[in-house]
Design a protein around this motif. Structure first.
Motif, PDB file in Angstrom:
ATOM      1  N   GLU A 111       0.720  -1.423   0.054  1.00  0.00           N
ATOM      2  CA  GLU A 111       0.087   0.067   0.075  1.00  0.00           C
ATOM      3  C   GLU A 111       0.850   1.146   0.040  1.00  0.00           C
ATOM      4  O   GLU A 111       0.537   2.338  -0.816  1.00  0.00           O
ATOM      5  N   GLU A 112       1.792   1.461   0.744  1.00  0.00           N
ATOM      6  CA  GLU A 112       2.777   2.398   1.015  1.00  0.00           C
ATOM      7  C   GLU A 112       3.456   2.699  -0.467  1.00  0.00           C
ATOM      8  O   GLU A 112       3.571   3.831  -0.759  1.00  0.00           O
ATOM      9  N   LEU A 113       3.972   1.444  -0.947  1.00  0.00           N
ATOM     10  CA  LEU A 113       4.648   1.726  -2.236  1.00  0.00           C
ATOM     11  C   LEU A 113       3.857   2.007  -3.355  1.00  0.00           C
ATOM     12  O   LEU A 113       4.149   2.761  -4.397  1.00  0.00           O
ATOM     13  N   SER A 114       2.598   1.528  -3.401  1.00  0.00           N
ATOM     14  CA  SER A 114       1.479   1.976  -4.508  1.00  0.00           C
ATOM     15  C   SER A 114       1.305   3.589  -4.411  1.00  0.00           C
ATOM     16  O   SER A 114       1.411   3.926  -5.470  1.00  0.00           O
ATOM     17  N   TRP A 115       1.450   3.763  -3.155  1.00  0.00           N
ATOM     18  CA  TRP A 115       0.994   5.369  -3.128  1.00  0.00           C
ATOM     19  C   TRP A 115       2.139   6.249  -3.555  1.00  0.00           C
ATOM     20  O   TRP A 115       1.929   7.214  -4.528  1.00  0.00           O
ATOM     21  N   VAL A 116       3.414   5.821  -3.301  1.00  0.00           N
ATOM     22  CA  VAL A 116       4.485   6.490  -3.806  1.00  0.00           C
ATOM     23  C   VAL A 116       4.565   6.488  -5.363  1.00  0.00           C
ATOM     24  O   VAL A 116       4.779   7.363  -6.149  1.00  0.00           O
ATOM     25  N   ILE A 117       4.477   5.252  -5.920  1.00  0.00           N
ATOM     26  CA  ILE A 117       4.412   4.917  -7.333  1.00  0.00           C
ATOM     27  C   ILE A 117       3.363   6.161  -8.025  1.00  0.00           C
ATOM     28  O   ILE A 117       3.246   6.656  -9.125  1.00  0.00           O
ATOM     29  N   ALA A 118       2.373   6.253  -7.431  1.00  0.00           N
ATOM     30  CA  ALA A 118       1.171   6.786  -7.879  1.00  0.00           C
ATOM     31  C   ALA A 118       1.418   8.356  -7.811  1.00  0.00           C
ATOM     32  O   ALA A 118       0.767   9.149  -8.455  1.00  0.00           O
ATOM     33  N   ASN A 119       2.043   8.820  -6.642  1.00  0.00           N
ATOM     34  CA  ASN A 119       1.823  10.302  -6.324  1.00  0.00           C
ATOM     35  C   ASN A 119       3.324  10.967  -6.221  1.00  0.00           C
ATOM     36  O   ASN A 119       3.269  12.142  -6.458  1.00  0.00           O
ATOM     37  N   ALA A 120       4.417  10.292  -5.906  1.00  0.00           N
ATOM     38  CA  ALA A 120       5.680  10.868  -6.072  1.00  0.00           C
ATOM     39  C   ALA A 120       6.151  11.579  -7.419  1.00  0.00           C
ATOM     40  O   ALA A 120       5.864  11.025  -8.463  1.00  0.00           O
ATOM     41  N   LYS A 121       6.477  12.814  -7.211  1.00  0.00           N
ATOM     42  CA  LYS A 121       7.112  13.779  -8.482  1.00  0.00           C
ATOM     43  C   LYS A 121       8.218  13.517  -9.090  1.00  0.00           C
ATOM     44  O   LYS A 121       8.602  13.600 -10.108  1.00  0.00           O
ATOM     45  N   GLU A 122       9.117  12.886  -8.162  1.00  0.00           N
ATOM     46  CA  GLU A 122      10.460  12.468  -8.554  1.00  0.00           C
ATOM     47  C   GLU A 122      10.521  11.301  -9.102  1.00  0.00           C
ATOM     48  O   GLU A 122      10.179  10.189  -8.532  1.00  0.00           O
ATOM     49  N   ALA A 123      11.231  11.051 -10.511  1.00  0.00           N
ATOM     50  CA  ALA A 123      11.358   9.887 -11.248  1.00  0.00           C
ATOM     51  C   ALA A 123      12.217   8.825 -10.478  1.00  0.00           C
ATOM     52  O   ALA A 123      11.783   7.575 -10.415  1.00  0.00           O
ATOM     53  N   ASP A 124      13.269   9.362  -9.689  1.00  0.00           N
ATOM     54  CA  ASP A 124      14.073   8.510  -9.043  1.00  0.00           C
ATOM     55  C   ASP A 124      13.391   7.543  -7.900  1.00  0.00           C
ATOM     56  O   ASP A 124      13.611   6.457  -7.447  1.00  0.00           O
ATOM     57  N   VAL A 125      12.686   8.272  -7.183  1.00  0.00           N
ATOM     58  CA  VAL A 125      11.961   7.956  -6.084  1.00  0.00           C
ATOM     59  C   VAL A 125      10.635   6.985  -6.590  1.00  0.00           C
ATOM     60  O   VAL A 125      10.782   5.964  -5.876  1.00  0.00           O
ATOM     61  N   VAL A 126      10.222   7.334  -7.534  1.00  0.00           N
ATOM     62  CA  VAL A 126       9.108   6.087  -8.162  1.00  0.00           C
ATOM     63  C   VAL A 126      10.006   5.119  -8.599  1.00  0.00           C
ATOM     64  O   VAL A 126       9.367   3.820  -8.453  1.00  0.00           O
TER      65      VAL A 126
END
Length: 209
Positions: A111-126
Motif C-alpha cells: 500500500e505504501e509503495l503503491s502510493w509512492v508510485i502513483a503520487n511521487a513527483k521525482e522519477a528516481d523515487v518512483v
C-alpha cells in the motif's frame, strides 16, 4: 498653462485612447499584480508546508530505529494526508514500506509503495518504489505482477538494478536461461565502480550459463 493647437489635438487623442482602452489596460495591470502576488504567496505556502512536513518527518527518523510499525504508519499517513505535495511524504512511505517488508507485513508495504508510485513527483523515487514493490511481489510469488513493475518506464540510471531484479524474478519462476540473460544485461548496464557488479556476476556463475 496654455497648449497650442497641435498639443491640444494630442491630448484629445490620448484622452480618447484612454477612454477606449484604459479600463482594459488597468485590468491587465491588476491581473499581472495579482498573478505576481499569487505566485509569491504560493512559494511562501510551499516553503511553509515543507517546513511543517520536515518537523513531522523528524518524528519518523526518531521512531525508525525502534521499528514501531504502528507509529511509522501513523506518521506516514499524516504526511500523505496533510503534506502530500512535499518530498517528505513519499520518503516516509518508502521507509514505512521497508519496515513493513522486514516484518512480513506485505499488505502495508504494498500500500505504501503503491502510493509512492502513483503520487511521487521525482522519477528516481518512483523507480526505487517500483523496485521495492517488485521485491514485495516476488516474496509473495506474484511473479507476473513483479515483472510488470520492472518493465515499467524508469530513469536510465536504474537500468542495471531493474534488470537484476528481473533476473531474480525469472529465476524464481524457474526460467534459469532468462534469468542469466537478464543478469548479463544488468552487468552491462551497471557502472564499473558499482559494488553490486560482483553480486550479479556471482549469480551468473551460480546459474552456470
Amino acid at each position: 498653462m496654455a497648449f497650442d493647437l497641435q498639443e491640444q489635438e494630442q491630448i484629445e487623442e490620448l484622452k480618447g485612447f484612454w477612454r477606449g482602452w484604459g479600463r482594459w489596460i488597468a485590468a491587465l495591470v491588476v491581473i499581472a499584480c495579482l498573478g505576481y502576488l499569487g505566485m509569491k504567496g504560493w512559494h511562501l505556502y510551499r516553503a511553509e508546508q515543507a517546513e511543517k512536513a520536515s518537523a513531522v518527518f523528524a518524528r519518523m527518523e526518531t521512531a525508525l530505529p525502534g521499528g514501531d510499525l504502528k507509529q511509522l504508519k501513523a506518521i506516514s499517513a499524516e504526511l500523505r494526508r496533510d503534506y502530500a505535495s512535499t518530498s517528505y511524504a513519499p520518503r516516509a512511505a518508502l521507509l514505512t514500506a521497508r519496515v513493513a517488508f522486514d516484518k512480513d507485513d506485505y499488505k502495508l508495504a504494498g500500500e505504501e509503495l503503491s502510493w509512492v508510485i502513483a503520487n511521487a513527483k521525482e522519477a528516481d523515487v518512483v523507480a526505487v518504489a517500483r523496485l521495492r514493490q517488485a521485491a514485495v511481489l516476488l516474496d509473495q510469488k506474484q511473479y507476473d505482477g513483479a515483472l510488470k513493475e520492472v518493465s515499467a518506464e524508469h530513469p536510465a540510471a536504474f537500468d542495471g538494478f531493474f534488470l537484476d531484479m528481473k533476473g531474480d524474478i525469472l529465476f524464481a519462476k524457474g526460467d534459469a536461461k532468462g534469468a542469466a540473460a537478464a543478469y548479463k544485461s544488468a552487468l552491462a548496464k551497471l557502472a564499473p565502480e558499482e559494488p553490486m557488479r560482483d553480486f550479479v556476476q556471482a549469480k551468473i556463475d551460480a546459474i552456470g550459463s
